[in-house]
Design an enzyme around this catalytic site. Structure first.
Site, PDB file in Angstrom:
ATOM      1  N   ARG A   1     -24.738  11.875 -18.886  1.00  0.00           N
ATOM      2  CA  ARG A   1     -24.063  10.940 -19.486  1.00  0.00           C
ATOM      3  C   ARG A   1     -24.930  11.172 -21.287  1.00  0.00           C
ATOM      4  O   ARG A   1     -24.387  11.591 -21.878  1.00  0.00           O
ATOM      5  CB  ARG A   1     -24.651   9.767 -20.316  1.00  0.00           C
ATOM      6  CG  ARG A   1     -23.687   8.795 -21.192  1.00  0.00           C
ATOM      7  CD  ARG A   1     -22.686   7.663 -19.969  1.00  0.00           C
ATOM      8  NE  ARG A   1     -21.821   7.000 -20.818  1.00  0.00           N
ATOM      9  CZ  ARG A   1     -22.210   5.789 -21.761  1.00  0.00           C
ATOM     10  NH1 ARG A   1     -22.905   5.402 -22.240  1.00  0.00           N
ATOM     11  NH2 ARG A   1     -20.673   5.825 -22.309  1.00  0.00           N
TER      12      ARG A   1
ATOM     13  N   TRP B   1     -18.362   3.202  -9.868  1.00  0.00           N
ATOM     14  CA  TRP B   1     -17.197   3.440  -9.851  1.00  0.00           C
ATOM     15  C   TRP B   1     -17.020   4.138  -7.748  1.00  0.00           C
ATOM     16  O   TRP B   1     -15.758   4.367  -7.676  1.00  0.00           O
ATOM     17  CB  TRP B   1     -17.556   4.844 -10.136  1.00  0.00           C
ATOM     18  CG  TRP B   1     -16.633   5.729 -11.410  1.00  0.00           C
ATOM     19  CD1 TRP B   1     -15.201   5.070 -12.188  1.00  0.00           C
ATOM     20  CD2 TRP B   1     -17.374   5.012 -12.595  1.00  0.00           C
ATOM     21  NE1 TRP B   1     -15.544   5.336 -13.457  1.00  0.00           N
ATOM     22  CE2 TRP B   1     -16.372   4.898 -13.830  1.00  0.00           C
ATOM     23  CE3 TRP B   1     -18.899   5.701 -12.858  1.00  0.00           C
ATOM     24  CZ2 TRP B   1     -17.338   5.119 -15.045  1.00  0.00           C
ATOM     25  CZ3 TRP B   1     -19.519   5.305 -14.102  1.00  0.00           C
ATOM     26  CH2 TRP B   1     -18.667   5.118 -14.898  1.00  0.00           C
TER      27      TRP B   1
ATOM     28  N   HIS C   1     -22.517  12.894 -23.692  1.00  0.00           N
ATOM     29  CA  HIS C   1     -22.616  12.405 -25.262  1.00  0.00           C
ATOM     30  C   HIS C   1     -23.526  13.456 -25.861  1.00  0.00           C
ATOM     31  O   HIS C   1     -22.657  13.698 -27.908  1.00  0.00           O
ATOM     32  CB  HIS C   1     -23.367  11.334 -25.466  1.00  0.00           C
ATOM     33  CG  HIS C   1     -22.120  10.831 -24.903  1.00  0.00           C
ATOM     34  ND1 HIS C   1     -21.942   9.035 -24.863  1.00  0.00           N
ATOM     35  CD2 HIS C   1     -21.139  10.493 -23.862  1.00  0.00           C
ATOM     36  CE1 HIS C   1     -21.252   7.885 -24.513  1.00  0.00           C
ATOM     37  NE2 HIS C   1     -20.471   8.770 -23.686  1.00  0.00           N
TER      38      HIS C   1
HETATM   39 FE1  DDH Z   1     -18.423   8.092 -19.120  1.00  0.00          FE
HETATM   40  N1  DDH Z   1     -18.088   6.385 -19.211  1.00  0.00           N
HETATM   41  N2  DDH Z   1     -16.638   8.063 -20.064  1.00  0.00           N
HETATM   42  N3  DDH Z   1     -17.939  10.513 -18.356  1.00  0.00           N
HETATM   43  N4  DDH Z   1     -20.188   8.407 -17.566  1.00  0.00           N
HETATM   44  C1  DDH Z   1     -19.547   5.755 -19.069  1.00  0.00           C
HETATM   45  C2  DDH Z   1     -20.774   6.485 -17.908  1.00  0.00           C
HETATM   46  C3  DDH Z   1     -20.753   7.097 -17.577  1.00  0.00           C
HETATM   47  C4  DDH Z   1     -15.664   7.368 -20.499  1.00  0.00           C
HETATM   48  C5  DDH Z   1     -16.745   6.176 -20.586  1.00  0.00           C
HETATM   49  C6  DDH Z   1     -18.116   5.733 -20.105  1.00  0.00           C
HETATM   50  C7  DDH Z   1     -16.990  10.791 -19.031  1.00  0.00           C
HETATM   51  C8  DDH Z   1     -16.387  10.963 -19.565  1.00  0.00           C
HETATM   52  C9  DDH Z   1     -15.845   9.860 -20.115  1.00  0.00           C
HETATM   53  C10 DDH Z   1     -20.993   9.871 -17.114  1.00  0.00           C
HETATM   54  C11 DDH Z   1     -20.021  10.444 -17.116  1.00  0.00           C
HETATM   55  C12 DDH Z   1     -18.942  11.691 -18.448  1.00  0.00           C
HETATM   56  C13 DDH Z   1     -19.458   4.504 -19.296  1.00  0.00           C
HETATM   57  C14 DDH Z   1     -20.460   3.714 -19.040  1.00  0.00           C
HETATM   58  C15 DDH Z   1     -18.005   4.508 -20.324  1.00  0.00           C
HETATM   59  C16 DDH Z   1     -17.826   3.035 -20.758  1.00  0.00           C
HETATM   60  C17 DDH Z   1     -21.759   3.686 -20.017  1.00  0.00           C
HETATM   61  C18 DDH Z   1     -22.523   2.250 -19.998  1.00  0.00           C
HETATM   62  O1  DDH Z   1     -21.974   0.769 -20.179  1.00  0.00           O
HETATM   63  O2  DDH Z   1     -23.671   2.436 -19.670  1.00  0.00           O
HETATM   64  C19 DDH Z   1     -14.215   7.618 -21.001  1.00  0.00           C
HETATM   65  C20 DDH Z   1     -14.216   7.066 -22.021  1.00  0.00           C
HETATM   66  C21 DDH Z   1     -14.535   8.988 -20.470  1.00  0.00           C
HETATM   67  C22 DDH Z   1     -13.475   9.375 -21.035  1.00  0.00           C
HETATM   68  O3  DDH Z   1     -13.389  10.820 -20.447  1.00  0.00           O
HETATM   69  C23 DDH Z   1     -12.478   9.409 -21.451  1.00  0.00           C
HETATM   70  C24 DDH Z   1     -17.538  12.978 -19.458  1.00  0.00           C
HETATM   71  C25 DDH Z   1     -16.964  14.122 -19.389  1.00  0.00           C
HETATM   72  C26 DDH Z   1     -18.626  12.670 -18.455  1.00  0.00           C
HETATM   73  C27 DDH Z   1     -19.437  13.702 -18.205  1.00  0.00           C
HETATM   74  O4  DDH Z   1     -20.868  14.042 -17.490  1.00  0.00           O
HETATM   75  C28 DDH Z   1     -18.610  15.158 -18.037  1.00  0.00           C
HETATM   76  C29 DDH Z   1     -21.686   9.065 -16.669  1.00  0.00           C
HETATM   77  C30 DDH Z   1     -22.809   9.862 -15.815  1.00  0.00           C
HETATM   78  C31 DDH Z   1     -22.151   7.879 -16.261  1.00  0.00           C
HETATM   79  C32 DDH Z   1     -23.054   6.771 -16.075  1.00  0.00           C
HETATM   80  C33 DDH Z   1     -24.124   6.170 -17.005  1.00  0.00           C
HETATM   81  C34 DDH Z   1     -25.082   5.596 -16.228  1.00  0.00           C
HETATM   82  O5  DDH Z   1     -25.699   4.973 -16.905  1.00  0.00           O
HETATM   83  O6  DDH Z   1     -25.026   5.401 -15.156  1.00  0.00           O
END
Ligand code: DDH
Length: 286
Positions: free
Chosen positions: A34, A178, A38
Site C-alpha cells: 500500500r 477481503w 500510495h
Molecule cells: Fe487499497 N485500500 N484501495 N489498493 N489497499 C485499503 C487497503 C489496501 C482503496 C481503498 C483502500 C488499491 C486500490 C484501492 C491495498 C492496495 C491497493 C484500504 C484500507 C482502503 C480504504 C486501509 C486501512 O484501513 O488500513 C480504494 C478506494 C481503491 C480503488 O482502486 C478505488 C490499489 C490499486 C492497490 C495496489 O496496491 C495496486 C493494500 C495492499 C491494502 C492493505 C493494506 C494493509 O495495511 O493491510
C-alpha cells in the site's frame, strides 16, 4: 553498509523483515504494498505532477493526508533497511519494497528499476485528494485512475491487490480483510467478488461497507463500495470475470500494470537511466 547499487542486498533485507508476528496477520507485506501504491498513485498525467519521485510522504503535506493514515507503519518497518543501505533513495526503497513484498507473498515478480530521487520539487507536489475514496462508485474510480493514465482493464487488475491485507477502523474507518488468507497473493478477491452474496453493513461509526460471513469458518470478510462497483459496472465486470477464472492471466496483467504504476512520472533514456531527476533544480538531497 552495502555497496551503492547492490539492490540484491536491499531486496534480501526487505524480504527478511516481512515476517512480523506481532503485526496484523503476521506480515508487513500488505502495508508495504500500500505504501508503494500510495507513493505512486498521486500522479496526474496532464500536469505531470505527483508520483513516487520525491518520496513526498515523508513530509506532512502528503504524509498527513488522511488517505495515507497508517502508512507510517510501513515507513517505520523500512527504516532499518534505509540505515543499512543509506545510498538508496526513499522513493526507490518504497517502490522496491512493494514489489518484493508481492513476490514474497506468492505473487509475480514485478520488473522494477531504480533511479528515483528524494529531492522534492515543489512544482511537482500533488495536492491532497488524488487518491481514491472507497465510499464512492465506478465514476469516481475511473476519474482517479484515468487521471494516472490507466484504462478499465488496468484498473481492475490493479484492484486485485486487495487480495492482500486489511482495512483498519483507526486508519481508513473501514474494517476487515477481503480474503481469508490476506498474506497470500492470489485471485481469490475476484472469485469472492462474484461468488458471494455481499450484504450491506453499517459500522458503529456510520461507515458503510459490504460483508459476507463464512459460516463454515465463522469468519467475516469485507468489500469496499469501490470493490463492489467493479462487480456492478458492466465494463469492469468483464475483467473481474476474466481474472476470477484465470489466475495466470491476472498475474500477467497485474505484473504489467503494477510495474507501470511504479514508473508513473519517470522518464528514462534508452539505457534505462531516469532523465527527470538530476534535472530538477537543486539535485539530490538523499
Ligand atoms: Fe487499497 N485500500 N484501495 N489498493 N489497499 C485499503 C487497503 C489496501 C482503496 C481503498 C483502500 C488499491 C486500490 C484501492 C491495498 C492496495 C491497493 C484500504 C484500507 C482502503 C480504504 C486501509 C486501512 O484501513 O488500513 C480504494 C478506494 C481503491 C480503488 O482502486 C478505488 C490499489 C490499486 C492497490 C495496489 O496496491 C495496486 C493494500 C495492499 C491494502 C492493505 C493494506 C494493509 O495495511 O493491510
Amino acid at each position: 553498509m552495502s555497496q551503492a547499487g547492490d539492490y540484491a542486498a536491499v531486496k534480501k533485507d526487505i524480504a527478511a523483515l516481512l515476517h512480523q508476528p506481532e503485526y496484523d496477520d503476521g506480515s508487513a507485506g500488505p502495508v508495504l504494498v500500500r505504501l508503494a501504491w500510495h507513493s505512486a498513485g498521486t500522479y496526474d498525467a496532464e500536469t505531470d505532477t505527483g508520483g513516487s519521485n520525491g518520496a513526498g510522504m515523508r513530509y506532512e503535506a502528503e504524509g498527513g493526508d488522511p488517505a495515507n493514515a497508517g502508512l507510517q507503519h510501513a515507513r517505520v518497518f523500512l527504516e532499518p533497511v534505509k540505515r543499512a543501505h543509506p545510498w538508496i533513495t526513499y522513493s526507490d526503497l518504497w517502490t522496491l519494497a512493494g514489489c518484493v513484498a508481492i513476490q514474497e507473498m506468492g505473487g509475480p515478480e514485478i520488473p522494477w528499476a531504480p533511479g528515483r530521487t528524494d529531492f522534492v520539487d515543489d512544482s511537482k507536489l500533488p495536492p491532497r485528494g488524488r487518491l481514491p475514496d472507497a465510499a464512492q462508485g465506478a465514476d469516481h474510480v475511473r476519474h482517479i485512475f484515468y487521471r494516472m493514465g490507466f484504462n478499465d482493464q488496468e484498473i481492475v487488475a490493479l484492484s486485485g491487490a486487495h487480495n492482500l491485507g486489511r482495512c483498519h477502523a483507526d486508519r481508513s474507518g473501514f474494517s476487515g480483510a477481503w480474503v481469508q488468507n490476506p498474506t497470500r497473493f492470489s485471485n481469490t478477491y475476484f472469485r469472492l467478488l462474484l461468488a458471494v452474496d455481499w450484504k450491506h453493513k453499517q459500522l458503529p461509526s456510520g461507515i458503510r461497507q459490504f460483508m459476507y460471513i463464512d459460516e463454515d469458518l465463522g469468519e467475516e470478510l469485507m468489500m469496499l463500495p469501490t470493490d463492489i462497483a467493479l462487480r456492478d459496472d458492466a465494463k469492469f465486470k468483464v475483467w473481474v470475470q476474466r481474472y476470477a477464472e484465470d489466475r495466470d492471466v491476472f498475474f500477467e496483467d497485474f505484473t504489467k500494470v503494477f510495474a507501470k504504476l511504479m514508473e508513473l512520472g519517470l522518464k528514462r533514456d534508452e539505457s534505462g537511466s531516469v532523465l527527470n531527476t538530476d534535472n530538477v533544480k537543486g539535485g539530490y538531497i538523499s
